[in-house]
Design a protein around this motif. Structure first.
Motif, PDB file in Angstrom:
ATOM      1  N   ASP A 172      13.124 -53.676  -0.008  1.00  0.00           N
ATOM      2  CA  ASP A 172      13.174 -53.564  -1.468  1.00  0.00           C
ATOM      3  C   ASP A 172      13.717 -54.835  -2.113  1.00  0.00           C
ATOM      4  N   MET A 173      13.298 -55.989  -1.580  1.00  0.00           N
ATOM      5  CA  MET A 173      13.734 -57.271  -2.118  1.00  0.00           C
ATOM      6  C   MET A 173      12.759 -57.739  -3.183  1.00  0.00           C
ATOM      7  N   GLU A 174      13.232 -58.678  -4.021  1.00  0.00           N
ATOM      8  CA  GLU A 174      12.368 -59.265  -5.034  1.00  0.00           C
ATOM      9  C   GLU A 174      12.230 -60.761  -4.772  1.00  0.00           C
ATOM     10  N   ILE A 175      11.039 -61.281  -5.018  1.00  0.00           N
ATOM     11  CA  ILE A 175      10.799 -62.716  -4.870  1.00  0.00           C
ATOM     12  C   ILE A 175      11.399 -63.420  -6.081  1.00  0.00           C
ATOM     13  N   THR A 176      12.223 -64.437  -5.821  1.00  0.00           N
ATOM     14  CA  THR A 176      12.842 -65.194  -6.911  1.00  0.00           C
ATOM     15  C   THR A 176      12.286 -66.604  -7.007  1.00  0.00           C
ATOM     16  N   ALA A 177      11.651 -67.098  -5.956  1.00  0.00           N
ATOM     17  CA  ALA A 177      11.026 -68.417  -5.976  1.00  0.00           C
ATOM     18  C   ALA A 177      10.027 -68.483  -4.826  1.00  0.00           C
ATOM     19  N   SER A 178       8.936 -69.206  -5.060  1.00  0.00           N
ATOM     20  CA  SER A 178       7.979 -69.381  -3.967  1.00  0.00           C
ATOM     21  C   SER A 178       7.125 -70.608  -4.210  1.00  0.00           C
ATOM     22  N   GLU A 179       6.642 -71.132  -3.158  1.00  0.00           N
ATOM     23  CA  GLU A 179       5.665 -72.206  -3.138  1.00  0.00           C
ATOM     24  C   GLU A 179       4.944 -72.072  -1.801  1.00  0.00           C
ATOM     25  N   LEU A 184      12.312 -67.368   3.491  1.00  0.00           N
ATOM     26  CA  LEU A 184      11.291 -67.367   4.541  1.00  0.00           C
ATOM     27  C   LEU A 184      10.584 -68.715   4.490  1.00  0.00           C
ATOM     28  N   ILE A 185      10.634 -69.454   5.584  1.00  0.00           N
ATOM     29  CA  ILE A 185      10.125 -70.823   5.615  1.00  0.00           C
ATOM     30  C   ILE A 185       9.021 -70.921   6.657  1.00  0.00           C
ATOM     31  N   VAL A 227       9.316 -68.835   0.628  1.00  0.00           N
ATOM     32  CA  VAL A 227       9.547 -67.774  -0.355  1.00  0.00           C
ATOM     33  C   VAL A 227      11.031 -67.430  -0.297  1.00  0.00           C
ATOM     34  N   PHE A 228      11.670 -67.334  -1.467  1.00  0.00           N
ATOM     35  CA  PHE A 228      13.066 -66.922  -1.553  1.00  0.00           C
ATOM     36  C   PHE A 228      13.105 -65.510  -2.109  1.00  0.00           C
ATOM     37  N   LEU A 229      13.928 -64.652  -1.494  1.00  0.00           N
ATOM     38  CA  LEU A 229      14.022 -63.254  -1.898  1.00  0.00           C
ATOM     39  C   LEU A 229      15.467 -62.864  -2.167  1.00  0.00           C
ATOM     40  N   SER A 230      15.624 -61.873  -3.053  1.00  0.00           N
ATOM     41  CA  SER A 230      16.950 -61.401  -3.440  1.00  0.00           C
ATOM     42  C   SER A 230      17.019 -59.885  -3.322  1.00  0.00           C
ATOM     43  N   PHE A 231      18.221 -59.388  -3.006  1.00  0.00           N
ATOM     44  CA  PHE A 231      18.477 -57.949  -3.049  1.00  0.00           C
ATOM     45  C   PHE A 231      18.740 -57.494  -4.480  1.00  0.00           C
ATOM     46  N   GLY A 232      18.731 -58.417  -5.438  1.00  0.00           N
ATOM     47  CA  GLY A 232      18.829 -58.062  -6.848  1.00  0.00           C
ATOM     48  C   GLY A 232      20.044 -58.587  -7.574  1.00  0.00           C
ATOM     49  N   LYS A 233      21.038 -59.084  -6.852  1.00  0.00           N
ATOM     50  CA  LYS A 233      22.244 -59.557  -7.524  1.00  0.00           C
ATOM     51  C   LYS A 233      22.323 -61.077  -7.556  1.00  0.00           C
ATOM     52  N   LYS A 234      21.994 -61.721  -6.470  1.00  0.00           N
ATOM     53  CA  LYS A 234      22.100 -63.177  -6.356  1.00  0.00           C
ATOM     54  C   LYS A 234      20.718 -63.820  -6.433  1.00  0.00           C
ATOM     55  N   LEU A 288      14.911 -68.024   7.508  1.00  0.00           N
ATOM     56  CA  LEU A 288      14.171 -67.711   8.731  1.00  0.00           C
ATOM     57  C   LEU A 288      12.854 -68.472   8.785  1.00  0.00           C
ATOM     58  N   TYR A 289      12.510 -68.986   9.957  1.00  0.00           N
ATOM     59  CA  TYR A 289      11.170 -69.523  10.161  1.00  0.00           C
ATOM     60  C   TYR A 289      10.223 -68.355  10.400  1.00  0.00           C
ATOM     61  N   VAL A 290       9.076 -68.377   9.736  1.00  0.00           N
ATOM     62  CA  VAL A 290       8.062 -67.335   9.875  1.00  0.00           C
ATOM     63  C   VAL A 290       6.684 -67.992   9.952  1.00  0.00           C
ATOM     64  N   LYS A 291       5.695 -67.207  10.430  1.00  0.00           N
ATOM     65  CA  LYS A 291       4.322 -67.726  10.517  1.00  0.00           C
ATOM     66  C   LYS A 291       3.715 -67.909   9.137  1.00  0.00           C
ATOM     67  N   ASP A 292       3.862 -66.910   8.285  1.00  0.00           N
ATOM     68  CA  ASP A 292       3.259 -66.924   6.955  1.00  0.00           C
ATOM     69  C   ASP A 292       4.267 -66.366   5.954  1.00  0.00           C
ATOM     70  N   PRO A 293       4.955 -67.234   5.204  1.00  0.00           N
ATOM     71  CA  PRO A 293       6.015 -66.757   4.312  1.00  0.00           C
ATOM     72  C   PRO A 293       5.541 -65.731   3.281  1.00  0.00           C
TER      73      PRO A 293
END
Length: 160
Positions: free
Chosen positions: A36-43, A60-61, A47-54, A19-24
């Protein structure tokens, strides 16, 4: 190109959403809190988020307005992204109560005859649906959905 190449069909194992967002980073806080997502990568730009399995389910871009204009991205966009929940009606009611308590805009509640939908928006206006499946047999679900012509009937749900 061979005939067999033309007839190849994708076999989808899972999906992810970007998704495009104003502020990732600001949006990521909402996704952590509400979904209840977790951040798995960011710069700084995403920001990349996971529900916990993948490794990631939602990316968010940062939207660059000039790039969006060049791509001619307009008002027609994704209608919603459905998130099938695990649990029953009380779980959906609790999620409804949580959204209200956290001032998350709730768009609508619907009876799809194969399940119930609770629609809401994120801080950038993207629409999501918590979906509670009520018809668990896939063939029966197709039959019911076709019989009722994919309904979106109003549904009264009391939050917990």
């Amino acid at each position: 190109m061979s005939t067999s190449s033309i007839n190849v069909k994708p076999r989808i194992l899972r999906t992810h959403l970007a998704l495009y967002v104003k502020d990732p980073h600001a949006s990521a806080s909402w996704y952590e809190d509400i979904l209840d997502m977790e951040i798995t990568a960011s710069e700084p730009r995403w920001v990349f988020l996971s529900f916990g399995k993948k490794h990631h389910d939602i990316a968010l871009i940062k939207a660059d307005p000039a790039m969006l204009r060049a791509m001619q991205i307009g008002d027609i966009n994704m209608q919603h992204y459905g998130l099938e929940i695990d649990g029953g009606l009380d779980d959906l009611r609790r999620l409804y109560g949580m959204l209200l308590a956290k001032n998350v805009p709730v768009v609508k509640l619907t009876d799809h005859k194969v399940g119930y939908g609770l629609y809401f928006t994120d801080p950038d206006g993207h629409r999501f649906e918590f979906f509670l499946e009520t018809v668990h047999d896939d063939e029966e679900g197709k039959r019911v959905l076709g019989h009722y012509n994919a309904p979106s009937d109003p549904f009264d749900l009391q939050p917990l």
